[in-house]
Design a protein around this motif. Structure first.
Motif, PDB file in Angstrom:
ATOM      1  N   UNK A 164       5.426  -2.557  -5.476  1.00  0.00           N
ATOM      2  CA  UNK A 164       5.994  -1.910  -6.613  1.00  0.00           C
ATOM      3  C   UNK A 164       4.906  -1.113  -7.459  1.00  0.00           C
ATOM      4  N   UNK A 165       5.038   0.277  -7.463  1.00  0.00           N
ATOM      5  CA  UNK A 165       4.284   0.985  -8.245  1.00  0.00           C
ATOM      6  C   UNK A 165       3.075   1.443  -7.413  1.00  0.00           C
ATOM      7  N   UNK A 166       3.190   1.260  -5.876  1.00  0.00           N
ATOM      8  CA  UNK A 166       2.225   1.835  -5.021  1.00  0.00           C
ATOM      9  C   UNK A 166       1.912   3.180  -4.950  1.00  0.00           C
ATOM     10  N   UNK A 167       0.742   3.720  -5.041  1.00  0.00           N
ATOM     11  CA  UNK A 167       0.537   5.023  -5.313  1.00  0.00           C
ATOM     12  C   UNK A 167      -0.688   5.625  -4.019  1.00  0.00           C
ATOM     13  N   UNK A 168      -0.663   4.703  -3.218  1.00  0.00           N
ATOM     14  CA  UNK A 168      -1.726   4.877  -2.017  1.00  0.00           C
ATOM     15  C   UNK A 168      -1.059   5.651  -1.049  1.00  0.00           C
ATOM     16  N   UNK A 169      -1.729   5.729   0.179  1.00  0.00           N
ATOM     17  CA  UNK A 169      -1.197   6.299   1.518  1.00  0.00           C
ATOM     18  C   UNK A 169       0.095   5.491   1.937  1.00  0.00           C
ATOM     19  N   UNK A 170       0.991   6.122   2.792  1.00  0.00           N
ATOM     20  CA  UNK A 170       2.208   5.557   3.178  1.00  0.00           C
ATOM     21  C   UNK A 170       2.390   6.102   4.676  1.00  0.00           C
ATOM     22  N   UNK A 171       2.928   5.125   5.418  1.00  0.00           N
ATOM     23  CA  UNK A 171       3.131   5.531   6.882  1.00  0.00           C
ATOM     24  C   UNK A 171       4.402   6.661   7.134  1.00  0.00           C
ATOM     25  N   UNK A 172       4.050   7.609   7.886  1.00  0.00           N
ATOM     26  CA  UNK A 172       4.691   8.934   7.865  1.00  0.00           C
ATOM     27  C   UNK A 172       6.259   8.765   8.282  1.00  0.00           C
ATOM     28  N   UNK A 173       6.562   7.829   8.984  1.00  0.00           N
ATOM     29  CA  UNK A 173       7.899   7.789   9.540  1.00  0.00           C
ATOM     30  C   UNK A 173       8.746   6.696   8.602  1.00  0.00           C
ATOM     31  N   UNK A 174       8.172   5.919   7.647  1.00  0.00           N
ATOM     32  CA  UNK A 174       8.800   5.188   7.053  1.00  0.00           C
ATOM     33  C   UNK A 174       8.558   5.163   5.763  1.00  0.00           C
TER      34      UNK A 174
END
Length: 400
Positions: free
Chosen positions: A92-102
């Motif tokens: 919850x509230x994550x603002x960092x990097x994310x995986x591109x396909x998910x």
């Protein structure tokens, strides 16, 4: 550019179905190489975002190898033993990097590795259970010959040590992975026609092929405990990715909030001449559970396969130039479809002008852009008319 639009809007119909389901009390309810090798060792490399329990953390501020496929008495039999359900970890509230396909949180950072697309068998009971498919970011399912379907699983955020059973390439695969920034495409051979198409796509820089009939043969092996060829072929997926270069794909879907036009539903079915596929919403795990001929489809550990999003995209099929017995999905152009997420269904129009383009979804009535829920996505490339909304009797038959 091919169009698959129907002559009627499906929003009023979906709304009516949702209202009837609510009256009946069923909408939104919870549900209670070498040929002689040891059996595959299972595991993963890279960032893992799949667990066996639902976890939410508050951060305060992610062809040629085919044997006979005509069904016999044991065709498509599936074990009914389950040992839990895979779910997706969110922060919850994550603002960092994310995986591109998910679009799931990349807690260890986004790894700059290429996507790996693997052709996985789904012909009959000899293909079961699939190994490593539960780790895929995206799974495409397309028609092949004899009225059955086959998977094309795409890995990037998480790569299993072993994937299988690996089967031959089809013409449909080439265009499907054209938007993944030159992925690795692994398959167990092909006929000459498809092989020529793969070679041309390689020359154009669409992907890097790895096959038993070309480069990368050492990454494939047979597990005799899984029976006879061609139903016992596996890929050392982790080794393939470790030997590949750099180049992570861009996102191929938009992720975001639930569409305002979404209608509550318990599930949908996909009906083909020799397939009875169902997806049912599970309130406890907040995921869509996969059923195959009325039985849970399980992975190699006995866990039922599930998805955060299910897309049914209605496409045209034509006869492949490379194989007159094989249908080829036309995955560019535009057409109708359904998006299942968060226990709802939304009628959409999909568009993808060219193979290098991402999938764009719009509400089929308003034209507003529609987004997926962050997580793992299964995509059914169906013919128009093959999708059905599940009624209460079918839901009860599947889950009690």
């Amino acid at each position: 550019m091919t169009s698959h639009r129907t002559t009627f809007g499906i929003r009023p119909w979906l709304a009516l179905v949702g209202l009837l389901a609510a009256v009946l009390g069923v909408a939104g309810c919870g549900l209670g190489g070498s040929d002689k090798v040891p059996a595959p060792t299972l595991g993963t490399i890279g960032s893992t975002t799949t667990t066996t329990t639902t976890t939410t953390i508050d951060a305060g501020t992610g062809g040629a190898d085919d044997g006979p496929e005509a069904g016999d008495a044991s065709d498509d039999m599936v074990s009914t033993t389950t040992s839990g359900m895979p779910t997706t970890t969110t922060i919850v509230g994550w603002t960092g990097a994310v995986h591109p396909l998910t679009a799931l949180p990349a807690v260890d950072g986004v790894v700059d590795r290429p996507a790996l697309a693997v052709k996985i068998g789904n012909n009959d009971s000899k293909s079961l259970p699939q190994v490593g498919i539960q780790s895929a970011d995206v799974v495409y399912e397309t028609h092949i010959e004899n009225g059955v379907t086959r998977f094309l699983a795409v890995y990037q955020s998480e790569v299993p040590l072993t994937v299988g059973v690996v089967r031959s390439a089809r013409s449909s695969d080439i265009d499907l992975i054209g938007n993944l920034n030159r992925p690795v495409f692994a398959y167990w051979g092909s006929n000459q026609g498809v092989g020529d198409e793969v070679a041309e796509a390689e020359r154009q820089g669409t992907f890097v092929p790895v096959s038993t009939s070309g480069q990368g043969q050492a990454f494939f092996f047979r597990d005799e405990s899984r029976g006879e060829s061609p139903y016992n072929g596996f890929l050392d997926a982790a080794a393939v990715v470790a030997s590949a270069g750099r180049g992570a794909p861009d996102a191929v879907f938009d992720f975001g909030p639930l569409p305002s036009s979404a209608v509550t539903t318990r599930g949908i079915g996909w009906r083909t001449p020799r397939r009875e596929i169902d997806w049912v919403w599970d309130h406890d795990t907040t995921r869509w559970l996969r059923f195959h001929r009325g039985t849970p489809l399980l992975d190699e550990t006995g866990v039922q396969l599930a998805a955060d999003n299910v897309l049914v995209l209605y496409v045209d099929y034509r006869t492949s130039d490379a194989d007159l017995e094989s249908p080829q999905a036309i995955s560019t152009g535009s057409g109708d479809g359904w998006l299942l997420r968060d226990g709802t269904i939304t009628g959409v129009t999909w568009s993808r002008p060219f193979t290098v383009d991402r999938w764009v979804l719009a509400d089929d009535d308003t034209g507003n852009l529609v987004a997926l829920r962050p997580g793992r996505t299964w995509v059914a490339l169906a013919r128009l008319g093959e999708g059905v909304l599940l009624g209460p009797d079918r839901i009860t038959e599947l889950v009690g």
